[in-house]
Design a protein around this motif. Sequence first.
Motif, mmCIF file in Angstrom:
data_model
loop_
_atom_site.group_PDB
_atom_site.id
_atom_site.type_symbol
_atom_site.label_atom_id
_atom_site.label_comp_id
_atom_site.label_asym_id
_atom_site.label_seq_id
_atom_site.Cartn_x
_atom_site.Cartn_y
_atom_site.Cartn_z
ATOM 1 N N UNK A 243 64.329 -57.075 -13.811
ATOM 2 C CA UNK A 243 63.337 -55.840 -14.081
ATOM 3 C C UNK A 243 61.823 -56.296 -14.687
ATOM 4 N N UNK A 244 61.829 -57.568 -14.870
ATOM 5 C CA UNK A 244 60.364 -57.877 -15.625
ATOM 6 C C UNK A 244 59.291 -57.709 -14.468
ATOM 7 N N UNK A 245 58.223 -57.194 -14.596
ATOM 8 C CA UNK A 245 57.128 -57.176 -13.667
ATOM 9 C C UNK A 245 56.990 -58.416 -12.854
ATOM 10 N N UNK A 246 56.874 -59.473 -13.192
ATOM 11 C CA UNK A 246 56.657 -60.930 -12.788
ATOM 12 C C UNK A 246 57.519 -61.146 -11.807
ATOM 13 N N UNK A 247 58.976 -60.786 -12.002
ATOM 14 C CA UNK A 247 59.995 -61.100 -11.056
ATOM 15 C C UNK A 247 60.016 -60.047 -9.872
ATOM 16 N N UNK A 248 59.663 -58.622 -10.218
ATOM 17 C CA UNK A 248 59.504 -57.698 -9.199
ATOM 18 C C UNK A 248 58.328 -57.869 -8.183
ATOM 19 N N UNK A 249 57.063 -58.586 -8.801
ATOM 20 C CA UNK A 249 56.039 -58.828 -7.824
ATOM 21 C C UNK A 249 56.569 -60.141 -6.856
ATOM 22 N N UNK A 250 57.374 -61.053 -7.651
ATOM 23 C CA UNK A 250 57.727 -62.074 -6.921
ATOM 24 C C UNK A 250 58.834 -61.875 -5.740
ATOM 25 N N UNK A 258 56.573 -50.908 -9.426
ATOM 26 C CA UNK A 258 57.103 -51.623 -10.133
ATOM 27 C C UNK A 258 57.585 -50.798 -11.456
ATOM 28 N N UNK A 259 56.534 -49.794 -11.648
ATOM 29 C CA UNK A 259 56.889 -48.836 -12.666
ATOM 30 C C UNK A 259 58.017 -48.290 -12.890
ATOM 31 N N UNK A 260 58.741 -48.050 -11.728
ATOM 32 C CA UNK A 260 59.931 -47.257 -11.502
ATOM 33 C C UNK A 260 61.180 -48.156 -12.133
ATOM 34 N N UNK A 261 60.929 -49.493 -11.642
ATOM 35 C CA UNK A 261 61.820 -50.451 -12.189
ATOM 36 C C UNK A 261 61.639 -50.780 -13.672
ATOM 37 N N UNK A 262 60.390 -50.958 -14.097
ATOM 38 C CA UNK A 262 60.267 -51.346 -15.509
ATOM 39 C C UNK A 262 60.811 -50.211 -16.355
ATOM 40 N N UNK A 263 60.813 -48.973 -15.734
ATOM 41 C CA UNK A 263 61.447 -47.685 -16.827
ATOM 42 C C UNK A 263 62.820 -47.942 -16.927
ATOM 43 N N UNK A 264 63.491 -48.600 -15.731
ATOM 44 C CA UNK A 264 64.842 -48.973 -15.995
ATOM 45 C C UNK A 264 65.133 -49.872 -17.018
ATOM 46 N N UNK A 265 64.308 -50.901 -17.279
ATOM 47 C CA UNK A 265 64.354 -51.925 -18.204
ATOM 48 C C UNK A 265 64.429 -51.099 -19.835
ATOM 49 N N UNK A 266 63.710 -50.202 -19.901
ATOM 50 C CA UNK A 266 63.547 -49.555 -21.063
ATOM 51 C C UNK A 266 65.031 -48.767 -21.206
#
Length: 282
Positions: A243-250, A258-266
């Motif tokens: 769920x890291x932004x860099x991995x999502x971008x890749x 991406x913010x929807x998925x980084x929220x999952x990280x929290x």
Amino acid sequence: MNLFGKLIAGLLGYLILGIPGLILGLLIGHLFDKGLAGIAADPRLSDPVYRAKIEASFFRLSFQMLGAMAKADGRVSEMELQAARALMQRMNLDEQRTAEAMTAFNAGKSPDFDLDAALNEFSEVVDKRKDLVAFLIQTLAVMAAADGHLDEAENEFLMQVGTRLGVSRAQLQMLLRMMAAQSGFHGQTRGGGQQGGYQGGGQQPPHVSEAERLEQAYWALGVSQNDSDATIKKAYRKLMSEHHPDKLAARGIPESMRALHTEKAKEISTAYELIKANRGMK
């Protein structure tokens, strides 16, 4: 064999016995192992044109599916329209992207929307990228739950989309169960308190016991209470990495999503802290 594959091999017996917590090994391992392993080796990902094509397709299909899901119960309510607009604001879409999202949403909720054609187009663009298929389902589940819940019609719609993209209903059920568990920790501090309004589909009712909440935390990480501390740490680190932004971008996930998925990280982090405290882990 990577972590997910090992979880499958090591914990399949628990699944057969019906003990929850093996979602990560069975589902994410099955969907992601080959797909994620092939990301770095795929030369197309270094091509900005190809990356832009994936991002555009992911963005358009996500909002088309959101529109189609809104009419899954027979009609699109004003509440669902408001939830869609609120979601776009939450994603910080600019005027142009908001217009694109609304166009896709309206197309999806129209009576003549061709679901199969839209999914086939997406499949052709991502070309066997199982990781993107899984992330699409996750994105749709987060978007569908933006109004505070995921109802039966929306759940069934996600099942239809997933199976048409090659994911079994059993795997989809496990994915949605894990995401629901994660959402129960949305907007909460690591100590369990609230940080503002709840936006996901797993809001904690006040009567949930500590034991139930702990069980939910294990579900959120896709592990079992019988697993070792080391296994839990590895599962947590793997989830956080995915769920890291860099991995999502890749992977070609649009920046606006991406913010929807980084929220999952929290949410995952909060669940992990609960497990750590309960076990006395460092």
